[in-house]
Design a protein around this motif. Structure first.
Motif, PDB file in Angstrom:
ATOM      1  N   GLU A 249       0.817  -1.207   0.000  1.00 18.85           N
ATOM      2  CA  GLU A 249       0.000   0.000   0.000  1.00 18.85           C
ATOM      3  C   GLU A 249       0.855   1.263   0.000  1.00 18.85           C
ATOM      4  O   GLU A 249       1.948   1.297   0.561  1.00 18.85           O
ATOM      5  CB  GLU A 249      -0.943  -0.042   1.203  1.00 18.85           C
ATOM      6  N   THR A 250       0.345   2.282  -0.660  1.00 18.19           N
ATOM      7  CA  THR A 250       1.031   3.576  -0.704  1.00 18.19           C
ATOM      8  C   THR A 250       0.195   4.586   0.071  1.00 18.19           C
ATOM      9  O   THR A 250       0.503   4.902   1.211  1.00 18.19           O
ATOM     10  CB  THR A 250       1.241   4.033  -2.151  1.00 18.19           C
ATOM     11  N   GLY A 251      -0.856   5.106  -0.510  1.00 16.26           N
ATOM     12  CA  GLY A 251      -1.714   6.062   0.163  1.00 16.26           C
ATOM     13  C   GLY A 251      -2.965   6.265  -0.652  1.00 16.26           C
ATOM     14  O   GLY A 251      -3.119   5.713  -1.741  1.00 16.26           O
ATOM     15  N   LEU A 252      -3.850   7.085  -0.120  1.00 13.51           N
ATOM     16  CA  LEU A 252      -5.080   7.399  -0.830  1.00 13.51           C
ATOM     17  C   LEU A 252      -4.808   8.476  -1.877  1.00 13.51           C
ATOM     18  O   LEU A 252      -3.859   9.251  -1.761  1.00 13.51           O
ATOM     19  CB  LEU A 252      -6.154   7.863   0.156  1.00 13.51           C
ATOM     20  N   LEU A 253      -5.643   8.548  -2.878  1.00 17.27           N
ATOM     21  CA  LEU A 253      -5.437   9.476  -3.985  1.00 17.27           C
ATOM     22  C   LEU A 253      -5.270  10.916  -3.515  1.00 17.27           C
ATOM     23  O   LEU A 253      -4.399  11.635  -3.989  1.00 17.27           O
ATOM     24  CB  LEU A 253      -6.613   9.371  -4.964  1.00 17.27           C
ATOM     25  N   GLU A 254      -6.072  11.330  -2.558  1.00 19.11           N
ATOM     26  CA  GLU A 254      -5.988  12.701  -2.049  1.00 19.11           C
ATOM     27  C   GLU A 254      -5.271  12.778  -0.707  1.00 19.11           C
ATOM     28  O   GLU A 254      -5.319  13.815  -0.034  1.00 19.11           O
ATOM     29  CB  GLU A 254      -7.403  13.294  -1.913  1.00 19.11           C
ATOM     30  N   GLY A 255      -4.635  11.683  -0.277  1.00 18.64           N
ATOM     31  CA  GLY A 255      -3.926  11.672   0.991  1.00 18.64           C
ATOM     32  C   GLY A 255      -4.875  11.538   2.174  1.00 18.64           C
ATOM     33  O   GLY A 255      -6.053  11.231   2.012  1.00 18.64           O
ATOM     34  N   GLY A 256      -4.325  11.749   3.376  1.00 20.59           N
ATOM     35  CA  GLY A 256      -5.124  11.661   4.590  1.00 20.59           C
ATOM     36  C   GLY A 256      -5.050  10.291   5.227  1.00 20.59           C
ATOM     37  O   GLY A 256      -4.378   9.390   4.711  1.00 20.59           O
TER      38      GLY A 256
ATOM     39  N   MET B 107      -5.264   6.580   6.524  1.00 22.86           N
ATOM     40  CA  MET B 107      -5.545   5.312   5.860  1.00 22.86           C
ATOM     41  C   MET B 107      -5.316   4.182   6.863  1.00 22.86           C
ATOM     42  O   MET B 107      -4.311   3.488   6.835  1.00 22.86           O
ATOM     43  CB  MET B 107      -4.648   5.130   4.625  1.00 22.86           C
ATOM     44  N   PRO B 108      -6.272   4.019   7.811  1.00 24.54           N
ATOM     45  CA  PRO B 108      -6.114   2.969   8.822  1.00 24.54           C
ATOM     46  C   PRO B 108      -5.964   1.591   8.155  1.00 24.54           C
ATOM     47  O   PRO B 108      -6.580   1.392   7.092  1.00 24.54           O
ATOM     48  CB  PRO B 108      -7.419   3.036   9.631  1.00 24.54           C
ATOM     49  N   PRO B 109      -5.195   0.670   8.762  1.00 31.84           N
ATOM     50  CA  PRO B 109      -4.548   0.781  10.073  1.00 31.84           C
ATOM     51  C   PRO B 109      -3.179   1.461  10.019  1.00 31.84           C
ATOM     52  O   PRO B 109      -2.511   1.527  11.050  1.00 31.84           O
ATOM     53  CB  PRO B 109      -4.404  -0.685  10.487  1.00 31.84           C
ATOM     54  N   HIS B 110      -2.765   1.969   8.884  1.00 27.39           N
ATOM     55  CA  HIS B 110      -1.457   2.623   8.824  1.00 27.39           C
ATOM     56  C   HIS B 110      -1.468   3.901   9.646  1.00 27.39           C
ATOM     57  O   HIS B 110      -2.431   4.658   9.615  1.00 27.39           O
ATOM     58  CB  HIS B 110      -1.101   2.960   7.372  1.00 27.39           C
ATOM     59  N   LYS B 111      -0.356   4.147  10.340  1.00 23.71           N
ATOM     60  CA  LYS B 111      -0.240   5.385  11.106  1.00 23.71           C
ATOM     61  C   LYS B 111       0.269   6.505  10.201  1.00 23.71           C
ATOM     62  O   LYS B 111       0.005   7.667  10.439  1.00 23.71           O
ATOM     63  CB  LYS B 111       0.728   5.195  12.284  1.00 23.71           C
ATOM     64  N   THR B 112       0.998   6.124   9.183  1.00 27.66           N
ATOM     65  CA  THR B 112       1.553   7.108   8.252  1.00 27.66           C
ATOM     66  C   THR B 112       0.841   6.926   6.909  1.00 27.66           C
ATOM     67  O   THR B 112      -0.355   6.777   6.869  1.00 27.66           O
ATOM     68  CB  THR B 112       3.082   6.975   8.149  1.00 27.66           C
ATOM     69  N   HIS B 113       1.557   6.953   5.828  1.00 27.17           N
ATOM     70  CA  HIS B 113       0.939   6.783   4.501  1.00 27.17           C
ATOM     71  C   HIS B 113      -0.122   7.860   4.227  1.00 27.17           C
ATOM     72  O   HIS B 113      -1.153   7.577   3.642  1.00 27.17           O
ATOM     73  CB  HIS B 113       0.299   5.396   4.363  1.00 27.17           C
ATOM     74  N   GLN B 114       0.114   9.071   4.700  1.00 24.76           N
ATOM     75  CA  GLN B 114      -0.902  10.118   4.529  1.00 24.76           C
ATOM     76  C   GLN B 114      -0.497  11.208   3.550  1.00 24.76           C
ATOM     77  O   GLN B 114      -1.347  11.967   3.101  1.00 24.76           O
ATOM     78  CB  GLN B 114      -1.211  10.764   5.882  1.00 24.76           C
ATOM     79  N   ASN B 115       0.799  11.314   3.246  1.00 19.13           N
ATOM     80  CA  ASN B 115       1.235  12.461   2.443  1.00 19.13           C
ATOM     81  C   ASN B 115       1.900  12.071   1.126  1.00 19.13           C
ATOM     82  O   ASN B 115       2.530  12.910   0.477  1.00 19.13           O
ATOM     83  CB  ASN B 115       2.179  13.348   3.270  1.00 19.13           C
ATOM     84  N   GLY B 116       1.763  10.820   0.733  1.00 20.97           N
ATOM     85  CA  GLY B 116       2.292  10.409  -0.566  1.00 20.97           C
ATOM     86  C   GLY B 116       3.763  10.061  -0.574  1.00 20.97           C
ATOM     87  O   GLY B 116       4.314   9.776  -1.641  1.00 20.97           O
ATOM     88  N   LEU B 117       4.416  10.071   0.589  1.00 20.49           N
ATOM     89  CA  LEU B 117       5.859   9.806   0.634  1.00 20.49           C
ATOM     90  C   LEU B 117       6.187   8.432   1.191  1.00 20.49           C
ATOM     91  O   LEU B 117       7.348   8.094   1.345  1.00 20.49           O
ATOM     92  CB  LEU B 117       6.566  10.879   1.467  1.00 20.49           C
ATOM     93  N   SER B 118       5.153   7.631   1.496  1.00 15.85           N
ATOM     94  CA  SER B 118       5.374   6.311   2.087  1.00 15.85           C
ATOM     95  C   SER B 118       4.903   5.214   1.145  1.00 15.85           C
ATOM     96  O   SER B 118       3.900   5.367   0.441  1.00 15.85           O
ATOM     97  CB  SER B 118       4.590   6.153   3.396  1.00 15.85           C
ATOM     98  N   VAL B 119       5.644   4.121   1.156  1.00 18.79           N
ATOM     99  CA  VAL B 119       5.219   2.952   0.387  1.00 18.79           C
ATOM    100  C   VAL B 119       5.624   1.694   1.149  1.00 18.79           C
ATOM    101  O   VAL B 119       6.679   1.661   1.790  1.00 18.79           O
ATOM    102  CB  VAL B 119       5.824   2.949  -1.039  1.00 18.79           C
TER     103      VAL B 119
END
Ligand SMILES: [Zn+2]
Length: 155
Positions: free
Chosen positions: A20-27, A29-41
């Motif tokens: 998983e990376t993130g949602l299209l518009e960010g924000g 994404m449970p259960p991930h604590k991060t993955h909110q700003n497009g910089l995590s994969v």
């Protein structure tokens, strides 16, 4: 994408699976604590079957799409083992690809007790010196995947 392109040439026999990376518009994404700003994969570790063949990570609905797969302290389970050499090559190519785009890796989470085997591979010394593994342990066991944060400079 650049890293997997390089790996397709360098290690064509390895089957790679990204998570998983993130949602299209960010924000959130449970259960991930991060993955909110497009910089995590999340990238699943390359695995070998009982015969030593590189096979696709077993991502299925009944194992949390791979996130509930567990490996022992050596990186083995009943059906698979971690391909540490392949994982080392993935990390190296991620670093190169990010640097070529004036970015970099700011964090790579991979279970501490498994890193020793990673450091025994051909890229081991380089990985130890260059990959930003944290000095803390995440309560979520990171044995089935690595979590990567990239650096992107904002204007
Ligand atoms: Zn993650």
């Amino acid at each position: 994408m650049d890293a997997f392109g390089a790996l397709a040439t360098d290690r064509p026999g390895i089957r790679w699976v990204y998570g998983e990376t993130g949602l299209l518009e960010g924000g959130p994404m449970p259960p991930h604590k991060t993955h909110q700003n497009g910089l995590s994969v999340d990238l699943f570790v390359p695995v070998l079957d009982k015969d030593g063949n590189s096979v696709q990570f077993p991502n299925r609905a009944d194992n949390g799409y791979g996130y509930q797969v567990d490996f022992d302290s050596k990186g083995h389970n009943a059906t698979h083992q971690i391909d540490y050499a392949g994982l080392g090559e993935l990390l190296y190519q991620l670093h190169v690809a990010a640097r070529n785009r004036r970015s970099g890796l700011s964090l790579v989470v991979f279970e501490r007790e498994l890193r020793g085997r990673l450091f025994e591979t051909g890229r081991g010394r380089w990985l130890r010196d260059n990959i930003p593994f944290p000095n803390w342990d995440d309560p979520v066991r990171h044995d089935d995947h690595i979590h990567v944060n990239f650096i992107v400079q904002c204007k």
